[in-house]
Design a protein around this motif. Structure first.
Motif, PDB file in Angstrom:
ATOM      1  N   LYS A 122       1.580   7.294  -5.094  1.00 32.34           N
ATOM      2  CA  LYS A 122       1.597   6.253  -6.093  1.00 32.34           C
ATOM      3  C   LYS A 122       1.697   6.853  -7.490  1.00 32.34           C
ATOM      4  O   LYS A 122       2.304   6.309  -8.380  1.00 32.34           O
ATOM      5  CB  LYS A 122       0.324   5.427  -5.995  1.00 32.34           C
ATOM      6  N   GLY A 123       1.056   8.031  -7.643  1.00 29.65           N
ATOM      7  CA  GLY A 123       1.051   8.677  -8.943  1.00 29.65           C
ATOM      8  C   GLY A 123       2.445   9.087  -9.398  1.00 29.65           C
ATOM      9  O   GLY A 123       2.680   9.341 -10.571  1.00 29.65           O
ATOM     10  N   GLU A 148      -6.334  14.852 -11.298  1.00 33.28           N
ATOM     11  CA  GLU A 148      -5.034  14.208 -11.396  1.00 33.28           C
ATOM     12  C   GLU A 148      -4.591  14.107 -12.849  1.00 33.28           C
ATOM     13  O   GLU A 148      -3.420  14.275 -13.165  1.00 33.28           O
ATOM     14  CB  GLU A 148      -5.093  12.820 -10.757  1.00 33.28           C
ATOM     15  N   ILE A 169      -7.392   2.367 -10.262  1.00 32.14           N
ATOM     16  CA  ILE A 169      -7.285   3.829 -10.223  1.00 32.14           C
ATOM     17  C   ILE A 169      -7.202   4.276  -8.777  1.00 32.14           C
ATOM     18  O   ILE A 169      -6.500   5.209  -8.422  1.00 32.14           O
ATOM     19  CB  ILE A 169      -8.521   4.467 -10.893  1.00 32.14           C
ATOM     20  N   LEU A 170      -7.952   3.596  -7.930  1.00 29.51           N
ATOM     21  CA  LEU A 170      -7.970   3.948  -6.526  1.00 29.51           C
ATOM     22  C   LEU A 170      -7.116   2.954  -5.772  1.00 29.51           C
ATOM     23  O   LEU A 170      -7.152   1.769  -6.051  1.00 29.51           O
ATOM     24  CB  LEU A 170      -9.396   3.857  -5.988  1.00 29.51           C
ATOM     25  N   THR A 171      -6.372   3.437  -4.814  1.00 27.63           N
ATOM     26  CA  THR A 171      -5.578   2.522  -4.020  1.00 27.63           C
ATOM     27  C   THR A 171      -6.311   2.260  -2.726  1.00 27.63           C
ATOM     28  O   THR A 171      -6.541   3.163  -1.946  1.00 27.63           O
ATOM     29  CB  THR A 171      -4.223   3.137  -3.695  1.00 27.63           C
ATOM     30  N   TYR A 174       0.812  -1.198   0.000  1.00 25.80           N
ATOM     31  CA  TYR A 174       0.000   0.000   0.000  1.00 25.80           C
ATOM     32  C   TYR A 174       0.850   1.254   0.000  1.00 25.80           C
ATOM     33  O   TYR A 174       1.764   1.379   0.815  1.00 25.80           O
ATOM     34  CB  TYR A 174      -0.923   0.000   1.216  1.00 25.80           C
ATOM     35  N   VAL A 175       0.553   2.160  -0.878  1.00 26.83           N
ATOM     36  CA  VAL A 175       1.188   3.469  -0.881  1.00 26.83           C
ATOM     37  C   VAL A 175       0.059   4.482  -0.971  1.00 26.83           C
ATOM     38  O   VAL A 175      -0.906   4.249  -1.696  1.00 26.83           O
ATOM     39  CB  VAL A 175       2.094   3.635  -2.124  1.00 26.83           C
ATOM     40  N   LYS A 210      -3.161  17.418  -7.653  1.00 28.23           N
ATOM     41  CA  LYS A 210      -3.513  16.338  -6.752  1.00 28.23           C
ATOM     42  C   LYS A 210      -4.425  16.870  -5.662  1.00 28.23           C
ATOM     43  O   LYS A 210      -4.017  17.684  -4.852  1.00 28.23           O
ATOM     44  CB  LYS A 210      -2.254  15.731  -6.159  1.00 28.23           C
ATOM     45  N   ARG A 239      -2.300   7.220  -2.257  1.00 29.56           N
ATOM     46  CA  ARG A 239      -2.593   7.439  -3.672  1.00 29.56           C
ATOM     47  C   ARG A 239      -1.727   8.542  -4.278  1.00 29.56           C
ATOM     48  O   ARG A 239      -1.228   8.422  -5.385  1.00 29.56           O
ATOM     49  CB  ARG A 239      -4.074   7.797  -3.816  1.00 29.56           C
ATOM     50  N   GLU A 240      -1.542   9.626  -3.515  1.00 32.51           N
ATOM     51  CA  GLU A 240      -0.795  10.748  -4.064  1.00 32.51           C
ATOM     52  C   GLU A 240       0.639  10.367  -4.378  1.00 32.51           C
ATOM     53  O   GLU A 240       1.260  10.920  -5.270  1.00 32.51           O
ATOM     54  CB  GLU A 240      -0.779  11.921  -3.083  1.00 32.51           C
TER      55      GLU A 240
END
Lengths: 148, 647
Positions: free
Chosen positions: A133-134, B376, B297-299, A127-128, B381, A130-131
């Motif tokens: 991960k991009g 994004e 798309i979503l983590t 898990y990272v 962000k 989301r911000e």
């Protein structure tokens, strides 16, 4: 109202309500969406005081300190360009460790400190936030290299 | 062997879906009319094969067959049996197979029991259902094959995400999926009705049980998911406006709107095009939800797929089905003739208001969920949370709930508020009284409004029973009353949680005492404990409410070793008037331990209310299905008598 036009009237009401909802949503998003800051951005162009934002970066080694009450924690989130002191009252996520990535949700206080309401860290090894991960691999590596 | 059987069944099911689509479509033309007879049997067989394929995967997980890649990646021989079985759908491929299986079985059920609609509409509906199924079979076979073998077989499995090792996994995904996918039947009915231009009360009556059934499952799934997040995450919250939560809320909002408009269509033959539109939108929202959750798309704990090819595949299906359905709607909507008319102040008028408000809330949730993704893509962000969702959705929810108090009292077609003004005195007094009290308590606008609405609705929801003999009240009416009362109960829980929650964050040594609200909590000791695949540090807390009887709580921090992960296990103590919630943190200096405690008055009402809403749906469904069955039996009897007389 002419009964004949009922369908048209109903359709118009629905459209007006939905467009209204859309405009309201757009307006509210502009004022309520919380933006993501890297420490460098945070230092260069600080967010308004009190506005909800997210701050993401690496937790500086040796910076985690617990206050006398045992539950107020302060640490520094940094990247290779800037350092931001953060305070947080609460229980840290299990995998919150020095030298790894974290995202703090909160707001800037008057003295420039970041007061976090919530800390997001790695949930498990995959898990990272989301911000983060991009980010491209280079960015992430730079961030980690900056940390060490 | 079993893996190959499952894969073969999946291929066969896909082939039958293709056959069902082609035969159904051809049978609508004059030359292909001879094919009409095979569509129903093919639909039944397709569903059964999908079930066989799914059961094969369950068996593989049960046996922990490590020569299957999916099992090796997601299971472990040391896992408790329950989690081995539920692990079947605790991963991307398995959950998509569950989806396809539910969709196939729904199609089978429609083919088996639905006899009210004209045959062409049925054929178009079954062809539509096959068309949607086919896309998901293709997705499974092309990019998410659950039966891929691993050569050589793995020595040990990688294990299941510990957050998912919870009894909740047994119920939460299957109930939500049945809800999501059940809406595909409403979607197919809408397509069938558009193709054959047969939109009317018969169509609404055929569609209603499916909408009701899906909606009940969605409601239970959301309630279970919310409670699961509440006790598993240890954050003390019950709804986070997380994109995956929104992904389940959006189909629910659409289905709730559809449920009400389908009643108008069945009872009054009005809102024809609108109901068809909602039928398309509801399942579209299910697919959008799946796309958001499963595309990577979503983590989150819900995002299994990180393979971009899969995301594009689901996106392609989404565009094909939603775009196609909307195109068909655009072409055909004008030929759906206008339904019966009604005055603004009438039952229909109130239901239209409910529908428009629900659609507006749906739009707001959709915009708020998609905005971060769009931003994004444009390089910014952002995240969107409660400061956006709570007030903006409340702007539409509050008027909707006000009308909810009045709507069920109105007559169909035309009515006046002055006729029911006496009945409304008590609810209005309660509303104003609770609002004034809430304002004096300085609890914030939304909690005060929530309490006031809850007080008003709690009474108003029973008013439709007034002047009726309770024994003669039909089940669907009971269903409405119970569901609307459930809304009041859930609102009470939400508002009470927001207004009255007390929190305490402390670091205690063993033997020390703290207070939260009316509770006195003593940290007795911290001790290590071990489970089947984890070890933990556990706190022994002794809590007493207002100096009364002492009860024990055991919040813990667990460490799993496969995969290596730590989770925090919250401890709950439920009383009739609320819940004490305890979370154990880390060790602090001086041998102290961090503890986070909440006293949450009436918070369980949120989930009891949700269950009442689902129970209301169940009563209505029961009533509808029972009266349909009676009608069928009566019709069969008449037909039988006639045939005897004829002989």
């Amino acid at each position: 109202m002419k009964a004949k036009h009922q369908r048209l009237t109903l359709a118009l009401i629905a459209v007006v309500a939905l467009v209204g909802a859309g405009m309201l949503a757009a307006w509210a998003l502009r004022s309520q969406a919380s933006f993501f800051y890297l420490p460098a951005e945070y230092a260069a162009k600080p967010p308004e005081e009190g506005r909800a934002v997210r701050l993401g970066g690496m937790v500086e080694k040796g910076s985690i300190k617990t206050a006398a009450d045992g539950v107020t924690i302060s640490f520094v989130i940094h990247d290779d360009k800037a350092r931001v002191p953060v305070t947080y009252r609460g229980i840290l996520p299990d995998l919150f460790v020095e030298g790894s990535g974290a995202v703090a949700e909160g707001r800037r206080a008057a003295d420039g400190q970041f007061v976090a309401d919530n800390i997001l860290a790695k949930h498990d090894e995959n898990y990272v936030p989301r911000e983060m991960k991009g980010m491209t691999n280079e960015e992430a590596r730079k961030m980690i290299e900056g940390a060490s | 062997m079993i893996a190959e059987l499952g894969l073969a069944a999946l291929w066969l099911a896909a082939a039958l879906a293709a056959l069902q689509l082609i035969a159904g479509a051809l049978a609508l033309t004059q030359r292909g009319a001879a094919l009409a007879g095979i569509v129903r049997p093919v639909a039944v067989a397709q569903g059964v094969l999908a079930l066989v394929s799914f059961l094969a995967l369950v068996v593989l997980f049960w046996q922990t067959d490590l020569s299957v890649e999916l099992v090796a990646k997601n299971s472990h021989s040391a896992k408790p049996l329950l989690y081995k079985l539920t692990g079947t759908w605790g991963n991307h491929e398995g959950s998509m197979l569950l989806w396809a299986m539910v969709m196939g079985l729904s199609g089978s059920l429609v083919a088996l029991i639905e006899r009210r609609l004209p045959e062409p509409t049925m054929l178009a509906t079954l062809a539509g259902q096959a068309f949607v199924s086919l896309g998901f079979y293709a997705f499974l076979l092309a990019s998410s094959n659950p039966f891929t073998r691993l050569n050589p077989a793995a020595i040990e499995g990688a294990g299941l995400n510990p957050l998912l090792q919870d009894p909740g996994l047994a119920f939460h995904p299957p109930t939500l999926y049945i809800g999501y996918v059940g809406l595909s039947v409403a979607f197919s009915f809408a397509i069938g009705a558009l193709v054959t231009r047969e939109v009317g009360p018969a169509f609404a009556r055929a569609m209603r049980p499916w909408v009701l059934g899906s909606w009940i499952f969605l409601t239970i799934g959301i309630v279970a998911g919310s409670y699961w997040a509440y006790y598993e995450l240890g954050w003390g919250g019950w709804w986070f406006w997380d994109p995956v939560e929104n992904a389940s809320l959006m189909p629910w909002l659409a289905a709730t709107a559809l449920l009400h408009s389908v009643s108008v269509l069945a009872a009054r033959n009005a809102l024809r095009a609108w109901t068809v539109m909602l039928g398309v939108v509801a399942f579209s929202m299910s697919m959008v939800g799946t796309f958001l959750v499963r595309s990577g798309i979503l983590t989150s704990v819900h995002a299994f797929a990180v393979d971009p090819q899969r995301g594009s595949f689901i996106l392609g299906l989404l565009v094909l089905y939603i775009g196609g359905a909307l195109l068909l709607f655009g072409l055909r909507a004008s030929s759906v003739s206008e339904g019966e008319r009604f005055a603004a102040t009438s039952r229909e008028g109130a239901l239209v208001f409910n529908n428009v408000m629900l659609s507006a809330i749906l739009g707001i949730v959709l915009v708020g969920t998609l905005y971060p993704l769009l931003a994004e893509a444009l390089g910014a962000k952002v995240s969107v949370g409660p400061p956006y969702f709570n007030p903006v959705s409340a702007i539409f929810a509050v008027p909707m709930l006000l009308v909810l108090a009045v709507g069920p009292l109105l007559r169909w077609r035309r009515d006046s508020l002055s006729r029911i003004r006496l009945q409304l005195v008590l609810p209005v007094l309660l509303f104003v009284g609770a609002l004034v009290w809430g304002a004096s308590d300085a609890m914030g606008i939304l909690p005060a409004l929530g309490l006031a609405l809850a007080a008003m609705l709690a009474v108003a929801s029973f008013l439709p029973l007034k002047g009726r003999k309770l024994r003669q009240v039909k089940l669907p009416l009971w269903g409405m009353v119970v569901a609307h009362f459930g809304v009041a109960v859930a609102l009470l829980g939400m508002a009470s949680d927001a207004a009255f929650t007390k929190e305490r964050l402390v670091a205690l040594r063993e033997g020390e005492v703290t207070e939260v609200g009316p509770w006195t909590v003593k940290l007795q000791r911290i001790e290590p404990v071990a489970g089947p695949n984890w070890t933990a540090l556990r706190a022994d807390l002794a809590a007493s409410y207002a100096g009364g009887k002492v009860s024990e709580l055991h919040p813990a921090a667990r460490s799993f070793w496969s995969p290596p992960t730590e989770t925090s296990e919250a401890a709950l103590k439920t009383r009739w008037n609320g819940q004490l919630y305890a979370v154990l943190g880390e060790e602090s200096q001086g041998g102290r331990w961090q503890l986070r405690l909440w006293w949450k008055p009436f918070v369980p009402m949120i989930w009891y209310g949700g269950l009442l809403i689902a129970l209301g749906g169940l009563l209505a469904l029961w009533g509808r299905v029972a009266s349909d069955l009676r009608r069928f039996v009566a019709r069969d009897k008449i037909a039988w008598r006639r045939s005897r007389q004829g002989r």
